[in-house]
Design a protein around this motif. Sequence first.
Motif, PDB file in Angstrom:
ATOM      1  N   ARG A 200      50.650  29.270  38.869  1.00 30.30           N
ATOM      2  CA  ARG A 200      49.785  28.801  37.785  1.00 30.30           C
ATOM      3  C   ARG A 200      48.417  29.451  37.948  1.00 30.30           C
ATOM      4  N   ILE A 201      47.716  29.662  36.844  1.00 30.95           N
ATOM      5  CA  ILE A 201      46.422  30.346  36.876  1.00 30.95           C
ATOM      6  C   ILE A 201      45.332  29.411  36.371  1.00 30.95           C
ATOM      7  N   GLY A 202      44.225  29.333  37.109  1.00 28.36           N
ATOM      8  CA  GLY A 202      43.089  28.521  36.707  1.00 28.36           C
ATOM      9  C   GLY A 202      41.782  29.281  36.841  1.00 28.36           C
ATOM     10  N   ASN A 203      40.764  28.839  36.134  1.00 30.17           N
ATOM     11  CA  ASN A 203      39.459  29.508  36.149  1.00 30.17           C
ATOM     12  C   ASN A 203      38.328  28.501  36.268  1.00 30.17           C
ATOM     13  N   ALA A 204      37.246  28.949  36.862  1.00 33.46           N
ATOM     14  CA  ALA A 204      35.985  28.210  36.872  1.00 33.46           C
ATOM     15  C   ALA A 204      34.882  29.246  36.791  1.00 33.46           C
ATOM     16  N   GLN A 205      33.799  28.919  36.098  1.00 33.62           N
ATOM     17  CA  GLN A 205      32.730  29.899  35.898  1.00 33.62           C
ATOM     18  C   GLN A 205      31.404  29.213  35.628  1.00 33.62           C
ATOM     19  N   ASP A 206      30.330  29.983  35.787  1.00 31.34           N
ATOM     20  CA  ASP A 206      28.982  29.559  35.433  1.00 31.34           C
ATOM     21  C   ASP A 206      28.457  30.589  34.446  1.00 31.34           C
ATOM     22  N   TYR A 207      28.381  30.219  33.173  1.00 32.69           N
ATOM     23  CA  TYR A 207      27.973  31.179  32.153  1.00 32.69           C
ATOM     24  C   TYR A 207      26.476  31.458  32.186  1.00 32.69           C
ATOM     25  N   ASP A 208      25.691  30.575  32.792  1.00 32.95           N
ATOM     26  CA  ASP A 208      24.264  30.846  32.926  1.00 32.95           C
ATOM     27  C   ASP A 208      24.003  31.957  33.946  1.00 32.95           C
ATOM     28  N   ALA A 209      24.891  32.068  34.937  1.00 29.12           N
ATOM     29  CA  ALA A 209      24.764  33.120  35.943  1.00 29.12           C
ATOM     30  C   ALA A 209      25.766  34.246  35.721  1.00 29.12           C
ATOM     31  N   MET A 210      26.705  34.051  34.791  1.00 25.92           N
ATOM     32  CA  MET A 210      27.764  35.016  34.491  1.00 25.92           C
ATOM     33  C   MET A 210      28.508  35.439  35.761  1.00 25.92           C
ATOM     34  N   THR A 211      29.147  34.454  36.391  1.00 26.20           N
ATOM     35  CA  THR A 211      29.995  34.709  37.547  1.00 26.20           C
ATOM     36  C   THR A 211      31.049  33.618  37.590  1.00 26.20           C
ATOM     37  N   GLY A 212      32.140  33.849  38.331  1.00 20.09           N
ATOM     38  CA  GLY A 212      33.183  32.835  38.360  1.00 20.09           C
ATOM     39  C   GLY A 212      34.320  33.175  39.296  1.00 20.09           C
ATOM     40  N   VAL A 213      35.349  32.335  39.231  1.00 19.34           N
ATOM     41  CA  VAL A 213      36.519  32.446  40.101  1.00 19.34           C
ATOM     42  C   VAL A 213      37.784  32.290  39.272  1.00 19.34           C
ATOM     43  N   THR A 214      38.771  33.113  39.557  1.00 19.12           N
ATOM     44  CA  THR A 214      40.118  32.950  39.023  1.00 19.12           C
ATOM     45  C   THR A 214      41.050  32.655  40.187  1.00 19.12           C
ATOM     46  N   ALA A 215      41.822  31.574  40.081  1.00 20.99           N
ATOM     47  CA  ALA A 215      42.751  31.170  41.138  1.00 20.99           C
ATOM     48  C   ALA A 215      44.184  31.290  40.633  1.00 20.99           C
ATOM     49  N   ILE A 216      45.023  31.960  41.399  1.00 21.13           N
ATOM     50  CA  ILE A 216      46.459  32.008  41.149  1.00 21.13           C
ATOM     51  C   ILE A 216      47.098  31.138  42.230  1.00 21.13           C
ATOM     52  N   VAL A 217      47.596  29.982  41.834  1.00 24.24           N
ATOM     53  CA  VAL A 217      48.162  29.015  42.766  1.00 24.24           C
ATOM     54  C   VAL A 217      49.685  29.127  42.722  1.00 24.24           C
ATOM     55  N   PHE A 218      50.293  29.371  43.872  1.00 22.87           N
ATOM     56  CA  PHE A 218      51.736  29.603  43.938  1.00 22.87           C
ATOM     57  C   PHE A 218      52.474  28.311  44.278  1.00 22.87           C
ATOM     58  N   ASP A 219      53.534  28.049  43.524  1.00 24.72           N
ATOM     59  CA  ASP A 219      54.313  26.827  43.682  1.00 24.72           C
ATOM     60  C   ASP A 219      55.570  27.029  44.515  1.00 24.72           C
ATOM     61  N   LYS A 220      55.832  28.256  44.939  1.00 26.33           N
ATOM     62  CA  LYS A 220      57.044  28.520  45.704  1.00 26.33           C
ATOM     63  C   LYS A 220      56.769  29.617  46.724  1.00 26.33           C
ATOM     64  N   GLU A 221      57.670  29.733  47.680  1.00 22.96           N
ATOM     65  CA  GLU A 221      57.556  30.774  48.699  1.00 22.96           C
ATOM     66  C   GLU A 221      57.532  32.147  48.026  1.00 22.96           C
ATOM     67  N   ASN A 222      56.789  33.058  48.600  1.00 24.99           N
ATOM     68  CA  ASN A 222      56.672  34.391  48.033  1.00 24.99           C
ATOM     69  C   ASN A 222      56.478  35.412  49.136  1.00 24.99           C
ATOM     70  N   THR A 223      56.529  36.657  48.765  1.00 22.85           N
ATOM     71  CA  THR A 223      56.299  37.762  49.698  1.00 22.85           C
ATOM     72  C   THR A 223      55.254  38.680  49.085  1.00 22.85           C
ATOM     73  N   ALA A 224      54.264  39.077  49.868  1.00 29.15           N
ATOM     74  CA  ALA A 224      53.140  39.829  49.313  1.00 29.15           C
ATOM     75  C   ALA A 224      52.854  41.102  50.082  1.00 29.15           C
TER      76      ALA A 224
END
Length: 328
Positions: A15-39
């Motif tokens: 699942r993908i989520g976001n948080a940001q501060d538009y007054d500073a124009m910066t932020g974070v995108t999180a990709i949260v994995f719900d199952k085992e994976n290989t990277a």
Amino acid sequence: MELKEISITDIGGFRIGNAQDYDAMTGVTAIVFDKENTAGIDISGGGPAARESFLFTPLSYKQSITALLLSGGSAYGLAAATGAMQYLEEHEMGYRLTGMVIPIVPQSCIFDLSTKTKVRPDAKMGYAACKDAERNALPQSGNVGGGCGASVGKLCGLKRAQKSGIGYYAVQVGELKVGAVVIVNALGDIFDFRNGKKVAGAMNDERTAFVDSEEVLYSMQEKMKDKIQEGKNTTIGAVITNAKFSQQEMCKIAAMTRAGLARSINPVGTSADGDTVYAISCGDIKSDYNLVGTLASRVLSMAILDAVNSSAMTEDEYNRFLKIKGED
């Protein structure tokens, strides 16, 4: 067999989520994995700001990613992982060891620091991005999450650059699905790989037409005193597939994906960029990793186009962006 365009969330397993501060124009995108994976991982730029990246090299013991953060803030932005770790621990997500849970949270950051504000992605923002992923909504492209502070064509400085952001693209062929998410904060210019047309990048002083960043780079040899200001750029992203591969094969797929950067950005992979691509397998479909690597480079190029097309600004909007970043 024909490629079918799909939403990146159709791949499943994250699942993908976001948080940001538009007054500073910066932020974070999180990709949260719900199952085992290989990277796997491929780092082609000279100045990455990253966390836990060695875990996904062929020399490391295989680890499953709990969440991947793509953020602004340069090295300061790595603090966002602390909040992600807290969220994931609260939800019992991570590597289990002697009664404890240890979330595995790699992170890469772009440079979007401002001389006028000390607001950077922090633990609170990292937590909020993971929390936002609970909605499991279709991700928004452009000026959101880690893409808020991104820009491209910065060889001549931010005043002659153009706005960029975060982009997505995914395809399906048979049962195989491959998608990409990318934050484009490149020193170089951006091109449509399908026709070679420049779509974003460095502009002239009047901001009425493009200039060629490659030619600007060559002109530095004449002056010799000019030098690229290192560390203010970086394109970071991930390709995700539902095919099953080993960690070594995922590293090869990540390396092949670099072709998507090369045919879409010029110059690319410089010492002034921290270009990094993660490749994650979160499925059981059988496929050939050369095929997936080829597809991955294509979807990354398409995601780069999405990033610049969806984050374009008017001149007034871009002037506000420059003011926030202390470049007015």
